[in-house]
Write a protein that holds these residues in place. Structure first.
Motif, PDB file in Angstrom:
ATOM      1  N   CYS A 107       0.837  -1.205   0.000  1.00 18.02           N
ATOM      2  CA  CYS A 107       0.000   0.000   0.000  1.00 18.02           C
ATOM      3  C   CYS A 107       0.869   1.251   0.000  1.00 18.02           C
ATOM      4  N   LEU A 108       1.933   1.253   0.779  1.00 18.11           N
ATOM      5  CA  LEU A 108       2.839   2.405   0.797  1.00 18.11           C
ATOM      6  C   LEU A 108       3.563   2.588  -0.533  1.00 18.11           C
ATOM      7  N   ALA A 128      -7.174   7.473  -5.578  1.00 17.18           N
ATOM      8  CA  ALA A 128      -6.032   6.596  -5.822  1.00 17.18           C
ATOM      9  C   ALA A 128      -5.895   5.534  -4.731  1.00 17.18           C
ATOM     10  N   ILE A 129      -6.177   5.916  -3.496  1.00 15.33           N
ATOM     11  CA  ILE A 129      -6.080   4.948  -2.401  1.00 15.33           C
ATOM     12  C   ILE A 129      -7.138   3.859  -2.540  1.00 15.33           C
ATOM     13  N   TRP A 130      -8.399   4.245  -2.725  1.00 11.67           N
ATOM     14  CA  TRP A 130      -9.497   3.276  -2.740  1.00 11.67           C
ATOM     15  C   TRP A 130      -9.577   2.465  -4.022  1.00 11.67           C
ATOM     16  N   ASN A 131      -9.174   3.025  -5.153  1.00 13.15           N
ATOM     17  CA  ASN A 131      -9.339   2.322  -6.421  1.00 13.15           C
ATOM     18  C   ASN A 131      -8.072   1.659  -6.946  1.00 13.15           C
ATOM     19  N   VAL A 132      -6.914   2.053  -6.455  1.00 14.14           N
ATOM     20  CA  VAL A 132      -5.673   1.465  -6.961  1.00 14.14           C
ATOM     21  C   VAL A 132      -4.835   0.857  -5.839  1.00 14.14           C
ATOM     22  N   LEU A 134      -5.231   0.136  -2.450  1.00 12.82           N
ATOM     23  CA  LEU A 134      -5.738  -0.940  -1.595  1.00 12.82           C
ATOM     24  C   LEU A 134      -6.007  -2.245  -2.346  1.00 12.82           C
ATOM     25  N   PRO A 135      -6.653  -2.208  -3.531  1.00 11.04           N
ATOM     26  CA  PRO A 135      -6.800  -3.492  -4.251  1.00 11.04           C
ATOM     27  C   PRO A 135      -5.467  -4.115  -4.645  1.00 11.04           C
ATOM     28  N   GLN A 136      -4.504  -3.288  -5.077  1.00 16.62           N
ATOM     29  CA  GLN A 136      -3.206  -3.834  -5.438  1.00 16.62           C
ATOM     30  C   GLN A 136      -2.488  -4.375  -4.209  1.00 16.62           C
ATOM     31  N   ALA A 137      -2.612  -3.707  -3.079  1.00 19.53           N
ATOM     32  CA  ALA A 137      -1.981  -4.197  -1.855  1.00 19.53           C
ATOM     33  C   ALA A 137      -2.596  -5.519  -1.417  1.00 19.53           C
ATOM     34  N   CYS A 138      -3.904  -5.648  -1.538  1.00 19.53           N
ATOM     35  CA  CYS A 138      -4.552  -6.917  -1.188  1.00 19.53           C
ATOM     36  C   CYS A 138      -4.081  -8.043  -2.105  1.00 19.53           C
TER      37      CYS A 138
END
Length: 166
Positions: A107-108, A128-132, A134-138
């Motif tokens: 996420c960072l 950017a946080i909610w759509n890119v 966080l899903p990529q971090a998950c």
């Protein structure tokens, strides 16, 4: 032998990340296998291996993406070094601890792009946080956890970690 394995990992990640993964997206986001590989190598084999493989992976992946070469190499190299430091101080690394750590780290790393780029009014930082990010971090956390769990169940990871630290 380690050099051959690292070379194969680097040469394997680049075509998978740049050719195969754009067609296999989930939620419109593709995972960053470079971050996962660098974190796992740093955790298992130490700071120096994580740093060198991180620089090589960051450089190789940035050649086939829109990322700046120096930024990619420095970011992944620092990530490998930090993962090596964390691996030195963690006594027992379970897959759950690894998944949570990869979630935070990915996420960072994903948040670097919105800070570097100027987003327009429709795409602010929260978008950017909610759509890119966080899903990529998950996705990164699940993939890294699955790889570590497979290695953990097939090999003696604690012995491998202690041997590589000597």
């Amino acid at each position: 032998m380690k050099t051959l394995i690292y070379g194969a990992i680097i040469l394997g990640i680049v075509p998978i990340q740049s050719v195969l993964l754009p067609h296999l997206t989930l939620w419109g986001v593709k995972p960053d296998l470079g971050v996962v590989a660098v974190c796992l190598i740093g955790l298992i084999n130490g700071e120096l291996d994580g740093l060198l493989v991180g620089i090589a992976v960051g450089w190789a992946l940035s050649l086939f993406s829109a990322q700046d070469v120096i930024t990619g190499a420095m970011l992944k190299g620092a990530l490998g070094f930090a993962a090596g430091l964390a691996g030195r101080h963690v006594v027992y690394l379970s897959p759950l601890v690894l998944v949570s750590g990869l979630l935070v780290v990915s996420c960072l790393v994903s948040l670097v792009t919105p800070f570097v780029l100027r987003l327009n009014s429709e795409q602010d930082l929260w978008w950017a946080i909610w759509n890119v990010a966080l899903p990529q971090a998950c996705l990164d956390a699940v993939i890294g956890g699955a790889i570590y769990w497979l290695m953990w169940s097939q090999f003696n990871i604690e012995q491998l970690m202690s041997e590589s630290r000597m």
